[in-house]
Design an enzyme around this catalytic site. Sequence first.
Site, PDB file in Angstrom:
ATOM      1  N   LYS A 136     -79.593  39.739 -32.018  1.00 24.12           N
ATOM      2  CA  LYS A 136     -80.718  40.509 -31.523  1.00 24.12           C
ATOM      3  C   LYS A 136     -82.036  39.887 -32.015  1.00 24.12           C
ATOM      4  O   LYS A 136     -82.368  38.818 -31.572  1.00 24.12           O
ATOM      5  CB  LYS A 136     -80.549  41.974 -31.939  1.00 24.12           C
ATOM      6  N   TYR A 164     -73.506  52.141 -33.913  1.00 23.35           N
ATOM      7  CA  TYR A 164     -73.094  51.207 -32.848  1.00 23.35           C
ATOM      8  C   TYR A 164     -71.610  51.400 -32.512  1.00 23.35           C
ATOM      9  O   TYR A 164     -70.767  51.363 -33.395  1.00 23.35           O
ATOM     10  CB  TYR A 164     -73.364  49.789 -33.359  1.00 23.35           C
ATOM     11  N   ASP A 193     -76.494  49.131 -41.226  1.00 24.08           N
ATOM     12  CA  ASP A 193     -76.816  48.231 -40.111  1.00 24.08           C
ATOM     13  C   ASP A 193     -78.326  48.288 -39.906  1.00 24.08           C
ATOM     14  O   ASP A 193     -78.879  49.346 -39.601  1.00 24.08           O
ATOM     15  CB  ASP A 193     -76.057  48.696 -38.859  1.00 24.08           C
ATOM     16  N   ARG A 205     -65.763  26.180 -42.510  1.00 24.44           N
ATOM     17  CA  ARG A 205     -65.419  27.611 -42.513  1.00 24.44           C
ATOM     18  C   ARG A 205     -65.937  28.306 -43.778  1.00 24.44           C
ATOM     19  O   ARG A 205     -66.259  29.483 -43.754  1.00 24.44           O
ATOM     20  CB  ARG A 205     -63.904  27.808 -42.381  1.00 24.44           C
TER      21      ARG A 205
HETATM   22  C1  LIG Z   1     -75.279  44.342 -30.927  1.00 29.07           C
HETATM   23  C2  LIG Z   1     -75.163  45.183 -32.132  1.00 29.07           C
HETATM   24  C3  LIG Z   1     -74.150  44.958 -33.076  1.00 29.07           C
HETATM   25  C4  LIG Z   1     -73.052  43.931 -32.876  1.00 29.07           C
HETATM   26  O1  LIG Z   1     -73.500  42.633 -32.945  1.00 29.07           O
HETATM   27  P1  LIG Z   1     -72.795  41.405 -32.163  1.00 29.07           P
HETATM   28  O2  LIG Z   1     -73.618  40.256 -32.563  1.00 29.07           O
HETATM   29  O3  LIG Z   1     -72.880  41.758 -30.703  1.00 29.07           O
HETATM   30  O4  LIG Z   1     -71.387  41.345 -32.620  1.00 29.07           O
HETATM   31  C5  LIG Z   1     -74.160  45.706 -34.238  1.00 29.07           C
HETATM   32  N1  LIG Z   1     -75.074  46.676 -34.447  1.00 29.07           N
HETATM   33  C6  LIG Z   1     -76.053  46.950 -33.551  1.00 29.07           C
HETATM   34  C7  LIG Z   1     -77.040  48.029 -33.850  1.00 29.07           C
HETATM   35  C8  LIG Z   1     -76.114  46.218 -32.353  1.00 29.07           C
HETATM   36  O5  LIG Z   1     -77.059  46.513 -31.458  1.00 29.07           O
END
Ligand SMILES: *Cc1c(COP(=O)(O)O)cnc(C)c1O
Length: 394
Positions: free
Chosen positions: A216, A120, A191, A67
């Site tokens: 992604k 998001y 982000d 962890r």
């Molecule tokens: C998918 C996404 C997230 C969240 O990520 P997860 O891995 O699904 O928790 C955050 N920001 C953006 C821009 C995303 O497309």
Amino acid sequence: MKPGPRIHDPLAEAEFETICSQYGDDYAARFGAAAPAIYQTSTFIYPSAEAFETRKSEDCPHYDYTRGGNPTASILEGKLARLERGNWCESFGSGMGAIAAAINIAIHSGAHVVCAGHAYGPARWYLQHMQRFGVETTFVRGVDMDTFRAALRPNTKLVYLESPTSGWFEVLDIAALADIARRHGAMSICDNSWASPYYQNPLELGADLVVHSATKFIGGHSDVVAGVLMGRDEQIHQRVFREIELGGATLDPFGAWLLLRGLRTLPVRMRQHRESALRIATFLESHAAVARVHHPGLPSHSQHALAMRQMRGTGSLFSFEPRVQTREATYAIVNALKLFSIGVSWGGYESLVLGGSFFSDPGEPRWLIRLHIGLESTNDLIADLQQALGSRHA
Ligand SMILES: *Cc1c(COP(=O)(O)O)cnc(C)c1O
């Protein structure tokens, strides 16, 4: 103290592709194996009670429990810290795990947050969720600097950014907004999932923290849910590390291994995603059944100049407005597509589509079709779009 190797790697100054391929990969320490081991273990064993007692020492912190750190994750984190031009990286079990940890270290009861209005969805909902602990958030629509400035309050502790934004792909001026936050004594989080570390580095533009949904582009194969968080300041790092140890949203060793495998090809995938998406966005822009395409790489995008200034290239996710603005017309196009599968997420090898009604500024609802351009032949994808849009000029 975070456990893990202190990497003294001759490749520290290497370029992006070389870091993906080789930085921090200690072949000798793994019997010459080209691929890293998956240290699928919960706990770590000590030779003596004394060694256990000093496991968190400054000079040589030892892994104790997955962890709080794992050797497979350490290789990944070492590479990603360099790629995002930070000093450290922490990996999480999802992008939202990383986002929640980043937000948690910036806020406290009574604090105020300024957030990009089209960030998001779940990140915005998390901030709304914090209202029950006395944290208030102002969601700023659009990209106007003065609107962001006007949203600041004396107790603003966090400016939460995403560029380009989800759904509408507006470009925020990261350097200017990080500067506004810093002068105000607030932390800034950006982000960076859309551009990936290959095309944009918000830490260099002045952001305090960068988050990615590694689900992604970094994973890139639609087979892992993960998140990463990077920064430069070591005090902030210690607070992030505490969020992981106590919040518990750690990435598992196999997830770390899958991300490492994805990372090897990130640069070549990104170049192809960029080229294919730009070609398809240009095709759509000239199609009679399309009213508007939202892609920051197109010269027609209202923040194209800013996009080209703060990014070295563009991603594969964008949206367009069908000329016929009805649910039926939008769904007919989505359903007619054969190579684009209907599904959430993006960033993998396969092309995806979603159709829906979103709210634009200043609030007029628009029907949008969001595309993720995968690694298929661009000719095939254009032919598919051509047949789906074909007779729907009306
Ligand atoms: C998918 C996404 C997230 C969240 O990520 P997860 O891995 O699904 O928790 C955050 N920001 C953006 C821009 C995303 O497309």
